[in-house]
Motif scaffolding. Structure first.
Motif, PDB file in Angstrom:
ATOM      1  N   GLU A  95       0.810  -1.216   0.000  1.00 21.30           N
ATOM      2  CA  GLU A  95       0.000   0.000   0.000  1.00 21.30           C
ATOM      3  C   GLU A  95       0.841   1.263   0.000  1.00 21.30           C
ATOM      4  O   GLU A  95       0.331   2.353  -0.267  1.00 21.30           O
ATOM      5  CB  GLU A  95      -0.926   0.001   1.216  1.00 21.30           C
ATOM      6  N   ARG A  96       2.147   1.137   0.311  1.00 18.03           N
ATOM      7  CA  ARG A  96       3.059   2.279   0.282  1.00 18.03           C
ATOM      8  C   ARG A  96       4.470   1.781   0.021  1.00 18.03           C
ATOM      9  O   ARG A  96       4.771   0.591   0.168  1.00 18.03           O
ATOM     10  CB  ARG A  96       3.003   3.060   1.600  1.00 18.03           C
ATOM     11  N   ASP A  97       5.341   2.682  -0.369  1.00 14.80           N
ATOM     12  CA  ASP A  97       6.742   2.332  -0.554  1.00 14.80           C
ATOM     13  C   ASP A  97       7.394   2.088   0.806  1.00 14.80           C
ATOM     14  O   ASP A  97       6.950   2.612   1.839  1.00 14.80           O
ATOM     15  CB  ASP A  97       7.486   3.435  -1.293  1.00 14.80           C
ATOM     16  N   THR A  98       8.457   1.296   0.801  1.00 12.58           N
ATOM     17  CA  THR A  98       9.168   0.994   2.037  1.00 12.58           C
ATOM     18  C   THR A  98      10.654   1.280   1.849  1.00 12.58           C
ATOM     19  O   THR A  98      11.042   2.042   0.965  1.00 12.58           O
ATOM     20  CB  THR A  98       8.910  -0.476   2.459  1.00 12.58           C
ATOM     21  N   MET A  99      11.467   0.679   2.690  1.00 10.27           N
ATOM     22  CA  MET A  99      12.919   0.849   2.639  1.00 10.27           C
ATOM     23  C   MET A  99      13.567  -0.513   2.740  1.00 10.27           C
ATOM     24  O   MET A  99      13.037  -1.426   3.381  1.00 10.27           O
ATOM     25  CB  MET A  99      13.416   1.710   3.814  1.00 10.27           C
ATOM     26  N   PRO A 185      12.853  -4.980   9.085  1.00 10.21           N
ATOM     27  CA  PRO A 185      12.167  -5.522   7.913  1.00 10.21           C
ATOM     28  C   PRO A 185      12.260  -4.610   6.690  1.00 10.21           C
ATOM     29  O   PRO A 185      12.641  -3.430   6.784  1.00 10.21           O
ATOM     30  CB  PRO A 185      10.714  -5.638   8.383  1.00 10.21           C
ATOM     31  N   ALA A 186      11.882  -5.186   5.537  1.00 10.35           N
ATOM     32  CA  ALA A 186      11.800  -4.455   4.266  1.00 10.35           C
ATOM     33  C   ALA A 186      10.601  -5.014   3.503  1.00 10.35           C
ATOM     34  O   ALA A 186      10.731  -5.530   2.406  1.00 10.35           O
ATOM     35  CB  ALA A 186      13.090  -4.604   3.470  1.00 10.35           C
ATOM     36  N   ILE A 187       9.420  -4.891   4.071  1.00  8.83           N
ATOM     37  CA  ILE A 187       8.266  -5.702   3.675  1.00  8.83           C
ATOM     38  C   ILE A 187       7.645  -5.296   2.342  1.00  8.83           C
ATOM     39  O   ILE A 187       7.706  -4.153   1.917  1.00  8.83           O
ATOM     40  CB  ILE A 187       7.178  -5.689   4.760  1.00  8.83           C
ATOM     41  N   TYR A 188       7.029  -6.282   1.713  1.00  6.16           N
ATOM     42  CA  TYR A 188       6.113  -6.106   0.590  1.00  6.16           C
ATOM     43  C   TYR A 188       5.559  -7.483   0.255  1.00  6.16           C
ATOM     44  O   TYR A 188       5.957  -8.490   0.861  1.00  6.16           O
ATOM     45  CB  TYR A 188       6.805  -5.465  -0.629  1.00  6.16           C
TER      46      TYR A 188
END
Length: 264
Positions: A95-99, A185-188
């Motif tokens: 739902e959004r960008d992460t890192m 974490p670096a989730i998706y």
């Protein structure tokens, strides 16, 4: 790691962990979001977020543990990650960008895993690694050629899987044969194989079916033929390119070996 980490002992005997941003580019609010997402949507043990209202400070509960990954810990990790990978949504991304570490990780919704991996992982990170300087132009050209033929080796999974995204040894906390927590974490939502591949890059749980982790994971979520021989190497180009961007050319040899393996 996108900040300095401190253990704080409170007067009432409780312990909390404070992460303080070490650069203007750090975005600890996103890390807080990812930990909250895992805590709300999965059974994966992660720290509870106590404060993440700005990008410079993240407060979390303290989790007791080391990073000792014997057979018992690996089997427990397999159960936890298989359960995580069973969580799904209709599209790849988030739902959004992460890192991933200190680097931006785009997560636009996609109906195709191969398209998502090609455009928003492999080519995205390769082009930025080239723009930043560490990745030479000829390497970028080879990666771009490879990207046009990914469907020769990769396949579309039955459904997207929620992944932690950055599992290597020091991001796994253990105690008395059990996993106590996963951090950073670096989730998706992805093909679960990209998570499994990353664990083989530095040997977190071993690199073959013979490890306690992969043997047990396979009984819970069967791993399709060709993963160890081919697909894991393609998927590991992404974290290798992350490392090229962060640390320069020391990881170029491994990128070069993978490209040669696939004929590029």
């Amino acid at each position: 790691m996108i900040g300095d980490v401190y253990q704080i002992d409170l007067a009432d005997g409780r312990k909390v962990v404070a992460k303080v941003a070490d650069s203007e580019a750090a975005s600890l609010r996103i890390e807080g979001y990812m930990l909250r997402y895992l805590g709300e949507h999965s059974q994966l043990p992660v720290p509870d977020v106590l404060y993440d209202a700005d990008d410079t400070l993240l407060l979390m509960t303290y989790i007791e543990g080391q990073s000792q990954l014997g057979d018992a810990e690996q089997q427990h990790a397999a159960e936890l990650l298989a359960d995580l990978h069973n969580l799904t949504q209709p599209q790849y991304g988030l739902e959004r960008d992460t890192m991933i570490g200190p680097l931006h990780q785009p997560n636009p919704p996609s109906d195709s895993w191969i398209d998502f991996f090609r455009d928003h992982r492999l080519l995205y990170m390769a082009r930025l690694a080239h723009a930043d300087g560490p990745l030479p132009a000829d390497f970028l050209a080879r990666i771009e050629k490879l990207s046009t033929r990914l469907d020769n080796w990769l396949f579309e999974p039955e459904q997207p899987s929620l992944i932690h995204g950055d599992i290597w040894t020091t991001n796994v906390l253990t105690r008395q044969g059990r996993i106590t927590g996963f951090i950073d974490p670096a989730i998706y939502y992805a093909h679960a194989e990209i998570e499994l591949a990353y664990t083989t890059l530095f040997g977190t749980f071993g690199r073959t079916f013979n490890s306690a982790f992969f043997d047990h994971y396979h009984t819970l979520r069967p791993i399709q033929p060709g993963f160890f021989e081919e697909r894991r190497h393609l998927y590991n180009l992404y974290p290798l390119l992350v490392h090229v961007r962060l640390f320069g050319g020391s990881y170029m040899n491994r990128v070069d070996e993978i490209l040669h393996t696939f004929g590029f």
